[in-house]
Each structure stands twice: as structure tokens, then as C-alpha cells.
Design a protein around this motif. Sequence first.
Motif, short mmCIF file in Angstrom:
data_model
loop_
_atom_site.label_atom_id
_atom_site.label_comp_id
_atom_site.label_asym_id
_atom_site.label_seq_id
_atom_site.Cartn_x
_atom_site.Cartn_y
_atom_site.Cartn_z
N LEU A 150 1.81 5.42 -2.35
CA LEU A 150 2.61 4.59 -2.96
C LEU A 150 4.04 4.34 -2.73
CD1 LEU A 150 0.52 4.99 -6.48
CD2 LEU A 150 0.06 3.72 -4.37
N LEU A 151 4.62 3.18 -2.83
CA LEU A 151 6.01 2.98 -2.70
C LEU A 151 6.68 3.62 -3.58
CD1 LEU A 151 6.11 -0.87 -1.48
CD2 LEU A 151 6.31 1.17 -0.30
N HIS A 188 3.03 -5.17 -15.70
CA HIS A 188 2.48 -3.95 -14.89
C HIS A 188 1.50 -4.34 -14.00
CE1 HIS A 188 4.04 -1.36 -18.04
NE2 HIS A 188 3.43 -1.95 -18.92
N VAL A 189 0.86 -5.08 -13.98
CA VAL A 189 -0.19 -5.59 -12.73
C VAL A 189 0.58 -5.80 -11.58
CG1 VAL A 189 -1.84 -6.96 -11.82
CG2 VAL A 189 -2.15 -6.12 -14.06
N GLN A 194 2.90 -4.15 -6.31
CA GLN A 194 4.26 -4.05 -5.50
C GLN A 194 3.94 -2.45 -4.82
OE1 GLN A 194 7.41 -4.76 -8.09
NE2 GLN A 194 7.78 -6.62 -6.74
N LYS A 195 3.72 -1.61 -5.87
CA LYS A 195 3.57 0.11 -5.44
C LYS A 195 2.58 -0.09 -4.65
CE LYS A 195 6.12 1.74 -9.85
NZ LYS A 195 5.70 2.40 -11.05
N PHE A 196 1.61 -0.52 -4.49
CA PHE A 196 0.12 -0.25 -3.59
C PHE A 196 0.63 -1.02 -2.08
CE2 PHE A 196 -2.06 1.57 -6.95
CZ PHE A 196 -3.00 2.09 -6.36
N VAL A 204 -6.12 -3.43 -4.59
CA VAL A 204 -5.71 -2.29 -4.97
C VAL A 204 -6.67 -1.72 -5.69
CG1 VAL A 204 -4.53 -1.74 -7.26
CG2 VAL A 204 -3.37 -3.30 -5.53
N VAL A 205 -7.55 -2.15 -6.31
CA VAL A 205 -8.74 -1.29 -7.18
C VAL A 205 -9.67 -0.62 -5.93
CG1 VAL A 205 -11.19 -1.58 -8.21
CG2 VAL A 205 -9.04 -2.89 -9.03
#
Length: 215
Positions: A150-151, A188-189, A194-196, A204-205
Motif C-alpha cells: 500500500l502507498l 474513508h473509502v 488511494q492507498k491501494f 480493492v476487495v
Amino acid sequence: MLVDDQNLIRQGFGYILGLQSDMQLVGEAGNGGDAVKLAEELHPDVILMDVQMPFMNGIEATRRIMERQTGVKIVILTTFDDQDYVLEGIRAGAVGYLLKDAEANDMIEAIRSAHRGEAIYRTKLASGALQEAIASAPPLAPANAQTLKLLEPLTEREQEILQELAYGLRNEQIAAKLFITEGTVKSHVHRILQKFGCEDRTKVVVMALRGGLAK
């Protein structure tokens, strides 16, 4: 963009879309091959994609479009509530699956949800399709471990919301379950995406479940 081999269907959906102040129908195609070409020319934000069409079906067209334009959101629109179609749609990169007999308001809201990066699999047979797609996917090889780098690390709340996404809950359901506002969930989503380094929730899931970050 609207893709369907029946002129009457395209005219009907085109009329409904034309009534929306926040939408513009930029192009139409009558088969999957033309859809791939037109998508490259127009770069639409969202594509409504029929499944059974001549020359190239909608699943293959979705796969080819997503190979070239990862930012487009494709919603499979069909008369068939078939779990195989749902699974193939997920694997091809579609973010949604709707039946043609859905209410007009449901279709319009699905387009808006897809544009926001939300997954829309709301048919009777779709509930277990995402989990089956993940269960049948091969595990990540060690050489591909960087896929899950993850970023930034997830916060405790983001990890909690990621798990709820894996359960298939929508934003409003997550908000009610966690006693927070829907706006907070959306924020949050957005950060999770962004982090993924992903642009839609489905991917993402899939990554989270295959990589052990959710169950």
C-alpha cells in the motif's frame, strides 16, 4: 456510452439518460467490436454494456476496454440474471451488473454509483459472485507480492471499513453499522482506494481478500 445491439433499447435508455442534468450520452455502439473502438475515441466515464451481441460479446468487449482504459467504469446491463455472467463481468473489470428490467431510477443511480467508483452487483444471483470469483482466483505468487504494497498503511478505521466492503455492504449500510455518517464512510473509502492505488472498490476487495487483508 451505451452499448446494445437493439436499437429500441438504445433509444429508450438514451431518452432516460437525456433527461438527467448531470449526464451526457456521448456515443452508442451496436456490438462489442464497435464498442471497443468507440471507447478509445470517446474516453467515456461510464459505459452501459449489453452481454449478448454479435461479433463480440459484452464481456470480451469489457475486458479489452479495461486493458486500454483502466479509468472507465463499465456496468453490465442484460436480461440474464446469470451468476456466470456476474463472475465473468467481475473478472473482466466491470464495476456493476444490472438487469434491463430494473427501474429507471435504479439504472440512473447505478450510473452515478459507478462513476463514484462503487461496485453495483444487486441482482438475486450476484450476492455470492464476488466471493466465488476470489475463491477461484489463484493465490498471489511471491513475485507479485508488491501488488499488495500500500502507498500508506491503513488506519484502524480504514481496516474496519475495508472488511465491511468485503462483506458486500454499501456506504449507507456501513454508516449505519458503524454509527458514523455516510459522508465519513465515503471519505474513508476514498482514502482506501488511494492507498491501494485502485479506482474502484471491487478491485480493492479482490486484492484485500486474496492478500489476507480482509476475510
